[in-house]
Motif scaffolding. Structure first.
Motif, mmCIF file in Angstrom:
data_model
loop_
_atom_site.group_PDB
_atom_site.id
_atom_site.type_symbol
_atom_site.label_atom_id
_atom_site.label_comp_id
_atom_site.label_asym_id
_atom_site.label_seq_id
_atom_site.Cartn_x
_atom_site.Cartn_y
_atom_site.Cartn_z
ATOM 1 N N LEU A 26 58.057 129.465 -21.179
ATOM 2 C CA LEU A 26 58.703 129.848 -19.926
ATOM 3 C C LEU A 26 59.324 131.232 -20.053
ATOM 4 O O LEU A 26 59.137 132.100 -19.189
ATOM 5 C CB LEU A 26 59.777 128.806 -19.583
ATOM 6 C CG LEU A 26 60.301 128.883 -18.147
ATOM 7 C CD1 LEU A 26 59.185 128.541 -17.176
ATOM 8 C CD2 LEU A 26 61.475 127.957 -17.974
ATOM 9 N N ALA A 27 60.023 131.453 -21.199
ATOM 10 C CA ALA A 27 60.671 132.752 -21.408
ATOM 11 C C ALA A 27 59.636 133.867 -21.449
ATOM 12 O O ALA A 27 59.818 134.927 -20.843
ATOM 13 C CB ALA A 27 61.472 132.727 -22.712
ATOM 14 N N ALA A 28 58.505 133.569 -22.147
ATOM 15 C CA ALA A 28 57.453 134.592 -22.256
ATOM 16 C C ALA A 28 56.897 134.931 -20.875
ATOM 17 O O ALA A 28 56.722 136.096 -20.544
ATOM 18 C CB ALA A 28 56.335 134.092 -23.177
ATOM 19 N N SER A 29 56.652 133.893 -20.078
ATOM 20 C CA SER A 29 56.073 134.177 -18.753
ATOM 21 C C SER A 29 57.079 134.908 -17.870
ATOM 22 O O SER A 29 56.710 135.766 -17.077
ATOM 23 C CB SER A 29 55.603 132.885 -18.086
ATOM 24 O OG SER A 29 56.730 132.176 -17.595
ATOM 25 N N ASP A 30 58.381 134.563 -18.060
ATOM 26 C CA ASP A 30 59.422 135.307 -17.337
ATOM 27 C C ASP A 30 59.369 136.781 -17.684
ATOM 28 O O ASP A 30 59.429 137.644 -16.806
ATOM 29 C CB ASP A 30 60.817 134.775 -17.710
ATOM 30 C CG ASP A 30 61.222 133.686 -16.754
ATOM 31 O OD1 ASP A 30 60.440 133.432 -15.823
ATOM 32 O OD2 ASP A 30 62.297 133.101 -16.952
ATOM 33 N N LEU A 31 59.225 136.997 -19.018
ATOM 34 C CA LEU A 31 59.194 138.372 -19.506
ATOM 35 C C LEU A 31 58.012 139.130 -18.900
ATOM 36 O O LEU A 31 58.156 140.267 -18.419
ATOM 37 C CB LEU A 31 59.103 138.379 -21.031
ATOM 38 C CG LEU A 31 59.240 139.751 -21.687
ATOM 39 C CD1 LEU A 31 60.655 140.268 -21.496
ATOM 40 C CD2 LEU A 31 58.881 139.694 -23.155
ATOM 41 N N VAL A 32 56.844 138.435 -18.909
ATOM 42 C CA VAL A 32 55.631 139.069 -18.383
ATOM 43 C C VAL A 32 55.826 139.412 -16.910
ATOM 44 O O VAL A 32 55.509 140.507 -16.444
ATOM 45 C CB VAL A 32 54.405 138.147 -18.569
ATOM 46 C CG1 VAL A 32 53.236 138.629 -17.717
ATOM 47 C CG2 VAL A 32 54.020 138.093 -20.021
ATOM 48 N N GLN A 33 56.446 138.447 -16.207
ATOM 49 C CA GLN A 33 56.628 138.687 -14.780
ATOM 50 C C GLN A 33 57.606 139.825 -14.530
ATOM 51 O O GLN A 33 57.393 140.686 -13.671
ATOM 52 C CB GLN A 33 57.151 137.410 -14.125
ATOM 53 C CG GLN A 33 56.930 137.460 -12.631
ATOM 54 C CD GLN A 33 57.401 136.204 -11.954
ATOM 55 O OE1 GLN A 33 57.974 135.308 -12.587
ATOM 56 N NE2 GLN A 33 57.155 136.118 -10.674
ATOM 57 N N MET B 211 61.163 122.894 -26.754
ATOM 58 C CA MET B 211 61.325 124.168 -27.453
ATOM 59 C C MET B 211 60.125 125.076 -27.150
ATOM 60 O O MET B 211 60.265 126.205 -26.687
ATOM 61 C CB MET B 211 61.434 123.878 -28.956
ATOM 62 C CG MET B 211 61.422 125.109 -29.849
ATOM 63 S SD MET B 211 62.963 126.063 -29.647
ATOM 64 C CE MET B 211 62.544 127.551 -30.452
ATOM 65 N N ASP B 212 58.944 124.470 -27.397
ATOM 66 C CA ASP B 212 57.708 125.227 -27.156
ATOM 67 C C ASP B 212 57.587 125.601 -25.675
ATOM 68 O O ASP B 212 57.266 126.731 -25.322
ATOM 69 C CB ASP B 212 56.510 124.352 -27.573
ATOM 70 C CG ASP B 212 55.375 125.260 -28.033
ATOM 71 O OD1 ASP B 212 55.671 126.396 -28.449
ATOM 72 O OD2 ASP B 212 54.219 124.828 -27.949
ATOM 73 N N ALA B 213 57.904 124.597 -24.852
ATOM 74 C CA ALA B 213 57.790 124.838 -23.402
ATOM 75 C C ALA B 213 58.774 125.900 -22.960
ATOM 76 O O ALA B 213 58.441 126.773 -22.142
ATOM 77 C CB ALA B 213 58.057 123.521 -22.652
ATOM 78 N N ALA B 214 59.990 125.845 -23.528
ATOM 79 C CA ALA B 214 61.012 126.826 -23.166
ATOM 80 C C ALA B 214 60.566 128.235 -23.530
ATOM 81 O O ALA B 214 60.762 129.184 -22.777
ATOM 82 C CB ALA B 214 62.323 126.504 -23.872
ATOM 83 N N LEU B 215 59.929 128.337 -24.719
ATOM 84 C CA LEU B 215 59.462 129.638 -25.183
ATOM 85 C C LEU B 215 58.404 130.204 -24.227
ATOM 86 O O LEU B 215 58.424 131.386 -23.860
ATOM 87 C CB LEU B 215 58.873 129.507 -26.595
ATOM 88 C CG LEU B 215 58.797 130.810 -27.392
ATOM 89 C CD1 LEU B 215 60.188 131.373 -27.642
ATOM 90 C CD2 LEU B 215 58.062 130.583 -28.706
#
Lengths: 131, 509
Positions: A7-14, A1-5
């Motif tokens: 990942l999503a955040a870094s996707d967003l940043v990218q 869950m934490d890892a997925a979040l």
């Protein structure tokens, strides 16, 4: 869950980063579109004030092009070590601001003087000298 | 950057200072003689010319050779003449000197042709003369500009002053002329600027002589450079008034006060041709002549045809002179056709011929507009052909000068216009553009028809009464010693320049 979040955040940043990355082509497309809209406005508008605003729009398009090219030259100088050519574009853009302001001041003064004489700002009426 | 190099631009400084003096003098003196302000403006132009000549002489003595015709023709050896000053922003070469000289002459003569105006308060104010001087300063800077930034700023100094000048008479036609000039001028400047932006983007350079030299800069895309140069050329052809971008000229020239029309037809045109000349000789040069010279040739042929054809139908002499100005733009363009295998000497010769044309054209056109600007006793301006009837009886000297200007504009010997046309046609033929030159000669012959109509109106046409039932009155004019000085001076110069065409070049040696 934490890892997925994460990942999503870094996707967003990218994604945001990609969005904000300077792209010469998109800047030029915007500048070209503004220039074309301005040119169309000068040719098609009937109100002389709108014609003057269209000219200003064209000048703003030129400024945008200059700033974009200046930025591109800065990036190029960083990547390749070629001589730095960024400052002249920015100075040019600043100069255009001054020139556009002078042109607008004179233009509005001429329009006001003309309106006092003729009580019209319609370009179709500006045709005293057609033979 | 060496700031002492600024002294090379002292002539421009003199003219700018005179502009400020004129404007402030108008505020300070309470009861002024009506010749006070024009005389100060005239003194500014004369001092500027003196300072220009002084600069030229001191440069020639210092380097023991006269400056090169353009910076590309300069020798590169150490200690040789380097015309580029202030970090390459200005080029102090003979072409610049010549354009600045023509600009000062145009300014001085248009001040003289406006000095007799007293009924029209707007044309005798300090601002009017100040703006003429500012426009002249812009033209001089444009002659020396060697960088897109200085070029654009000088162009705008000149253009913005001229927009206001075109509208300085408080009547409808003048306002309309100013409005049209402003909108179309700003429109063309936008194209010019966009062209410069493209060229800067592709090369990272702004110096006129360097932009086309290949280097490994940014998007070295040929499309960007070509698109930029095309936009730039549109802007410049607009400013010189070449077809198909000539349509603003007749209305603006007809509506503007006649003194201003003279300035626009000669000074502004010379300054715009300075830009075109630098582009043709320094930016493109023989190296890119294959790509661009045919475009200039096509524009020249089209401009000559359109200008001469439309001038044939004009009844208004001022408007006819505007169309004739378009035609002369076409002839002048022939002088800027560069041969792909031209060397420095040939290019310098071509520039010299083009500059001679600009000088001769300035003299005869300003003289003709000086006559057109006169007011008849009955209040009508000498604008329509029928207003000229009887001028030869009332003012034989004036009519003689006008006839000389017309013959000279038509290109008849022994007047200056003949040698001017001969020289540009010759340089076009030498550069290998025979067909455009032949077409130039043909249109020039056709142009005699409308120039001779003015002469016929003055010498042959019967005088008609202005109102039915009145006795017919000839064209008696109000004019003053300043107008006399302008018209007879320009007439004398037109003859002298025709009899001794090598006079100006002799002075340079």
């Amino acid at each position: 869950m934490d890892a997925a979040l994460t990942l999503a955040a870094s996707d967003l940043v990218q994604w945001l980063g990609n969005l904000l990355t300077f792209r010469l082509a998109s800047c030029l497309a915007l500048s070209g579109a503004l220039f074309a809209i301005g040119a169309w406005g000068v040719l098609a508008r009937r109100n002389i004030l709108l014609v003057l605003i269209s000219v200003e729009l064209m000048l703003n398009a030129v400024m945008l092009a200059f700033v974009a090219f200046a930025r591109a030259h800065v990036n190029l100088a960083k990547e390749t070590g070629l001589p730095y050519a960024g400052e002249s574009g920015q100075i040019f853009a600043l100069t255009i601001i001054a020139l556009a302001a002078a042109e607008a001041a004179v233009g509005l003064a001429i329009v006001i003087a003309y309106f006092r004489n003729r009580q019209t700002v319609d370009t179709r009426d500006i045709s005293l000298m057609r033979h | 950057m060496n700031w002492s190099e600024l002294s090379e631009l002292l002539p421009v400084g003199v003219v700018l200072a005179a502009a400020l003096v004129v404007v402030f003098l108008d505020l300070v003196i309470a009861h002024k003689d009506r010749y006070a302000l024009p005389m100060v403006a005239l003194a500014g132009c004369v001092l500027g010319l003196g300072s220009l000549i002084q600069n030229y002489l001191s440069l020639t003595t210092y380097y023991k050779q006269s400056p090169p015709w353009f910076s590309g023709a300069a020798e590169t050896a150490a200690g040789a003449f380097n015309p580029l000053i202030l970090g390459g922003h200005f080029s102090i070469d003979l072409f610049g000197f010549a354009i600045a000289g023509v600009a000062l002459l145009a300014g001085a003569l248009s001040v003289l042709s406006s000095a007799h105006e007293e009924d029209d308060s707007a044309l005798s104010s300090g601002e009017y003369y100040g703006l003429i001087l500012l426009a002249v300063a812009g033209m001089m800077l444009l002659g020396f500009a060697h960088d897109f930034l200085t070029l654009l700023v000088s162009l705008e100094i000149m253009s913005i002053s001229t927009y206001i000048l075109a509208g300085s008479r408080r009547d409808l036609k003048s306002g309309e002329a100013a409005l049209k000039y402003l909108v179309l001028g700003a429109f063309s400047t936008a194209f010019l600027m966009m062209g410069i932006a493209f060229i800067y983007g592709a090369t990272g350079k702004l110096s006129l002589s360097e932009v086309l030299i290949p280097s490994e800069q940014l998007v070295s895309s040929a499309f960007l450079i070509r698109g930029g140069l095309a936009l730039l050329l549109v802007g410049v052809l607009f400013k010189v008034g070449a077809a198909p971008f000539h349509f603003w000229i007749p209305d603006v020239y007809e509506g503007a006060p006649t003194g201003v029309t003279g300035l626009m037809a000669t000074g502004v045109k010379a300054a715009a041709f300075a830009v075109l000349g630098r582009l043709a000789f320094e930016t493109f040069g023989p190296r890119y002549a294959h790509d661009w010279a045919w475009l200039f040739a096509a524009a020249a042929v089209l401009t000559m045809a359109v200008g001469n054809f439309l001038a044939l139908r004009q009844e208004n002499v001022k408007r006819m002179l505007a169309y004739s100005g378009i035609a002369h733009t076409g002839y002048l363009l022939l002088g800027f056709l560069v041969s792909p295998n031209a060397d420095g000497i040939m290019l310098a010769d071509q520039l010299q011929n083009a500059v001679f044309y600009l000088l001769a054209y300035a003299l005869m056109t300003l003289g003709a507009f000086g006559v057109v600007g006169l007011v008849r006793e009955d209040g009508r301006r000498l604008e329509r052909l029928e207003d000229f009837a009887g001028l030869s009886k009332e003012h034989p000297g004036l009519a003689l000068c006008m006839a000389m200007f017309m013959f000279s504009l038509a290109g008849l010997p022994p007047f200056a216009g003949f040698f001017a046309k001969f020289l540009v046609f010759k340089s076009a033929v030498d550069a290998g553009y025979v067909l455009p030159a032949v077409l130039g000669v043909l249109t020039s012959v056709a142009s005699m028809a409308y120039y001779l109509r003015v002469v016929r109106a003055m010498y042959v046409d019967p005088v008609r009464a202005t109102k039915p039932g009145e006795a017919p009155a000839g064209a008696r004019c109000r004019y003053s010693w300043t107008t006399n000085l302008l018209i007879y001076g320009a007439g004398l110069a037109t003859i002298l320049l025709g009899l001794f065409p090598s006079g100006p070049t002799f002075l340079l040696r």
